[in-house]
Design a protein around this motif. Structure first.
Motif, PDB file in Angstrom:
ATOM      1  N   MET A   1      -0.212 -23.251  -9.337  1.00  0.00           N
ATOM      2  CA  MET A   1      -0.882 -23.771 -10.534  1.00  0.00           C
ATOM      3  C   MET A   1      -2.313 -24.193 -10.229  1.00  0.00           C
ATOM      4  O   MET A   1      -2.617 -24.662  -9.139  1.00  0.00           O
ATOM      5  CB  MET A   1      -0.152 -25.018 -11.062  1.00  0.00           C
ATOM      6  CG  MET A   1       1.081 -24.760 -11.808  1.00  0.00           C
ATOM      7  SD  MET A   1       1.650 -26.332 -12.478  1.00  0.00           S
ATOM      8  CE  MET A   1       3.311 -25.920 -12.841  1.00  0.00           C
ATOM      9  N   ALA A   2      -3.148 -24.076 -11.251  1.00  0.00           N
ATOM     10  CA  ALA A   2      -4.509 -24.600 -11.158  1.00  0.00           C
ATOM     11  C   ALA A   2      -4.450 -26.120 -11.221  1.00  0.00           C
ATOM     12  O   ALA A   2      -3.470 -26.704 -11.716  1.00  0.00           O
ATOM     13  CB  ALA A   2      -5.353 -24.050 -12.300  1.00  0.00           C
ATOM     14  N   LEU A   3      -5.479 -26.762 -10.735  1.00  0.00           N
ATOM     15  CA  LEU A   3      -5.523 -28.232 -10.702  1.00  0.00           C
ATOM     16  C   LEU A   3      -5.362 -28.823 -12.102  1.00  0.00           C
ATOM     17  O   LEU A   3      -4.652 -29.814 -12.281  1.00  0.00           O
ATOM     18  CB  LEU A   3      -6.832 -28.714 -10.065  1.00  0.00           C
ATOM     19  CG  LEU A   3      -7.018 -30.219 -10.001  1.00  0.00           C
ATOM     20  CD1 LEU A   3      -5.909 -30.849  -9.149  1.00  0.00           C
ATOM     21  CD2 LEU A   3      -8.381 -30.573  -9.458  1.00  0.00           C
ATOM     22  N   VAL A   4      -5.986 -28.220 -13.106  1.00  0.00           N
ATOM     23  CA  VAL A   4      -5.880 -28.714 -14.480  1.00  0.00           C
ATOM     24  C   VAL A   4      -4.422 -28.674 -14.942  1.00  0.00           C
ATOM     25  O   VAL A   4      -3.930 -29.631 -15.551  1.00  0.00           O
ATOM     26  CB  VAL A   4      -6.777 -27.878 -15.428  1.00  0.00           C
ATOM     27  CG1 VAL A   4      -6.539 -28.252 -16.867  1.00  0.00           C
ATOM     28  CG2 VAL A   4      -8.236 -28.030 -15.066  1.00  0.00           C
ATOM     29  N   ASN A   5      -3.719 -27.595 -14.640  1.00  0.00           N
ATOM     30  CA  ASN A   5      -2.314 -27.485 -15.022  1.00  0.00           C
ATOM     31  C   ASN A   5      -1.458 -28.505 -14.279  1.00  0.00           C
ATOM     32  O   ASN A   5      -0.505 -29.055 -14.838  1.00  0.00           O
ATOM     33  CB  ASN A   5      -1.791 -26.071 -14.770  1.00  0.00           C
ATOM     34  CG  ASN A   5      -2.408 -25.062 -15.706  1.00  0.00           C
ATOM     35  OD1 ASN A   5      -3.006 -25.434 -16.714  1.00  0.00           O
ATOM     36  ND2 ASN A   5      -2.266 -23.794 -15.379  1.00  0.00           N
ATOM     37  N   GLN A   6      -1.769 -28.768 -13.009  1.00  0.00           N
ATOM     38  CA  GLN A   6      -1.031 -29.782 -12.255  1.00  0.00           C
ATOM     39  C   GLN A   6      -1.227 -31.160 -12.868  1.00  0.00           C
ATOM     40  O   GLN A   6      -0.273 -31.953 -12.958  1.00  0.00           O
ATOM     41  CB  GLN A   6      -1.475 -29.792 -10.793  1.00  0.00           C
ATOM     42  CG  GLN A   6      -1.013 -28.576 -10.013  1.00  0.00           C
ATOM     43  CD  GLN A   6      -1.545 -28.567  -8.596  1.00  0.00           C
ATOM     44  OE1 GLN A   6      -2.472 -29.292  -8.239  1.00  0.00           O
ATOM     45  NE2 GLN A   6      -0.936 -27.714  -7.760  1.00  0.00           N
ATOM     46  N   ILE A   7      -2.434 -31.455 -13.316  1.00  0.00           N
ATOM     47  CA  ILE A   7      -2.713 -32.742 -13.963  1.00  0.00           C
ATOM     48  C   ILE A   7      -1.932 -32.850 -15.275  1.00  0.00           C
ATOM     49  O   ILE A   7      -1.340 -33.894 -15.576  1.00  0.00           O
ATOM     50  CB  ILE A   7      -4.229 -32.920 -14.185  1.00  0.00           C
ATOM     51  CG1 ILE A   7      -4.928 -33.096 -12.834  1.00  0.00           C
ATOM     52  CG2 ILE A   7      -4.506 -34.105 -15.107  1.00  0.00           C
ATOM     53  CD1 ILE A   7      -6.434 -33.080 -12.900  1.00  0.00           C
ATOM     54  N   ILE A   8      -1.889 -31.769 -16.040  1.00  0.00           N
ATOM     55  CA  ILE A   8      -1.149 -31.769 -17.308  1.00  0.00           C
ATOM     56  C   ILE A   8       0.344 -31.971 -17.053  1.00  0.00           C
ATOM     57  O   ILE A   8       0.991 -32.784 -17.705  1.00  0.00           O
ATOM     58  CB  ILE A   8      -1.413 -30.465 -18.100  1.00  0.00           C
ATOM     59  CG1 ILE A   8      -2.861 -30.446 -18.594  1.00  0.00           C
ATOM     60  CG2 ILE A   8      -0.440 -30.328 -19.266  1.00  0.00           C
ATOM     61  CD1 ILE A   8      -3.299 -29.130 -19.191  1.00  0.00           C
ATOM     62  N   VAL A   9       0.899 -31.248 -16.081  1.00  0.00           N
ATOM     63  CA  VAL A   9       2.319 -31.389 -15.754  1.00  0.00           C
ATOM     64  C   VAL A   9       2.610 -32.809 -15.278  1.00  0.00           C
ATOM     65  O   VAL A   9       3.605 -33.427 -15.682  1.00  0.00           O
ATOM     66  CB  VAL A   9       2.745 -30.340 -14.695  1.00  0.00           C
ATOM     67  CG1 VAL A   9       4.107 -30.667 -14.116  1.00  0.00           C
ATOM     68  CG2 VAL A   9       2.741 -28.954 -15.299  1.00  0.00           C
ATOM     69  N   GLY A  10       1.755 -33.354 -14.435  1.00  0.00           N
ATOM     70  CA  GLY A  10       1.936 -34.726 -13.964  1.00  0.00           C
ATOM     71  C   GLY A  10       1.903 -35.729 -15.103  1.00  0.00           C
ATOM     72  O   GLY A  10       2.695 -36.673 -15.146  1.00  0.00           O
ATOM     73  N   SER A  11       1.013 -35.522 -16.060  1.00  0.00           N
ATOM     74  CA  SER A  11       0.933 -36.411 -17.227  1.00  0.00           C
ATOM     75  C   SER A  11       2.190 -36.337 -18.083  1.00  0.00           C
ATOM     76  O   SER A  11       2.692 -37.354 -18.559  1.00  0.00           O
ATOM     77  CB  SER A  11      -0.284 -36.049 -18.086  1.00  0.00           C
ATOM     78  OG  SER A  11      -1.466 -36.196 -17.357  1.00  0.00           O
TER      79      SER A  11
END
Length: 183
Positions: A56-66
């Motif tokens: 995953m891209a960093l943006v997607n990882q942040i979204i999943v984490g949120s």
């Protein structure tokens, strides 16, 4: 017990009158099946997300984490919420405890009016409402109509002058609450 009862949040209401105050404590009881369903959905999302985490891209990882953080907070909210309502001679105090944080609101009794129980429907989960100035206050979340009427009956019995002030309609000089004298 109907299928709807397996998903509907109920309230455990404890009422007591002590030294000029009517105190009502409400603990919401979310059904275990609803909590398990929420946890299972969150678990599936964790499993599906972390299989692809390294790609995953960093943006997607942040979204999943949120999303995961929001889901965990949602489960904790279902388990930990409670409400404490105190009717006193001078003020109405509403304390909401959510996730260990307490939010307190105080309203002068003289400024409160139109205290009534709410009809439960899909939109409103509150048992009582009143007005404080121009604001509509809704409280006693998840309390049934019967429990809300019990709260009003205890308030009438223990603090009749407070019930009279809070039950009045604006612009009306006549009494809103009629005592029937029934035991």
């Amino acid at each position: 017990m109907s299928l709807k009862d397996l998903w509907t949040t109920q309230a455990n209401v404890e009422m007591v009158a002590i030294s000029g105050t009517v105190r009502v404590e409400i603990h919401s009881r979310t059904p275990v099946l609803a909590i398990l369903f929420e946890v299972a959905g969150l678990g599936w999302f964790v499993w599906a997300s972390f299989r692809e985490w390294h790609e995953m891209a960093l943006v997607n990882q942040i979204i999943v984490g949120s999303v995961l953080l929001s889901g965990a907070i949602g489960v904790a909210y279902l388990i930990t919420r409670s409400e404490l309502i105190e009717f006193g001679q001078q003020s109405l105090t509403i304390r909401r405890n959510i996730l260990g944080w307490e939010y307190t609101s105080r309203y002068p009794v003289d400024g409160c009016s139109e205290l009534v129980w709410c009809v439960q429907d899909e939109e409103s989960k509150f048992g009582l409402e009143c007005k404080s100035g121009w604001r509509k206050l809704r409280f006693a979340r998840n309390a049934s109509e019967e429990q809300a009427r019990g709260i009003l009956a205890l308030l009438q019995r223990e603090l009749p002058e407070v019930a009279q002030k809070m039950g009045r309609m604006p612009g009306s000089d006549r009494e809103h609450i009629t005592r029937l004298g029934l035991s």
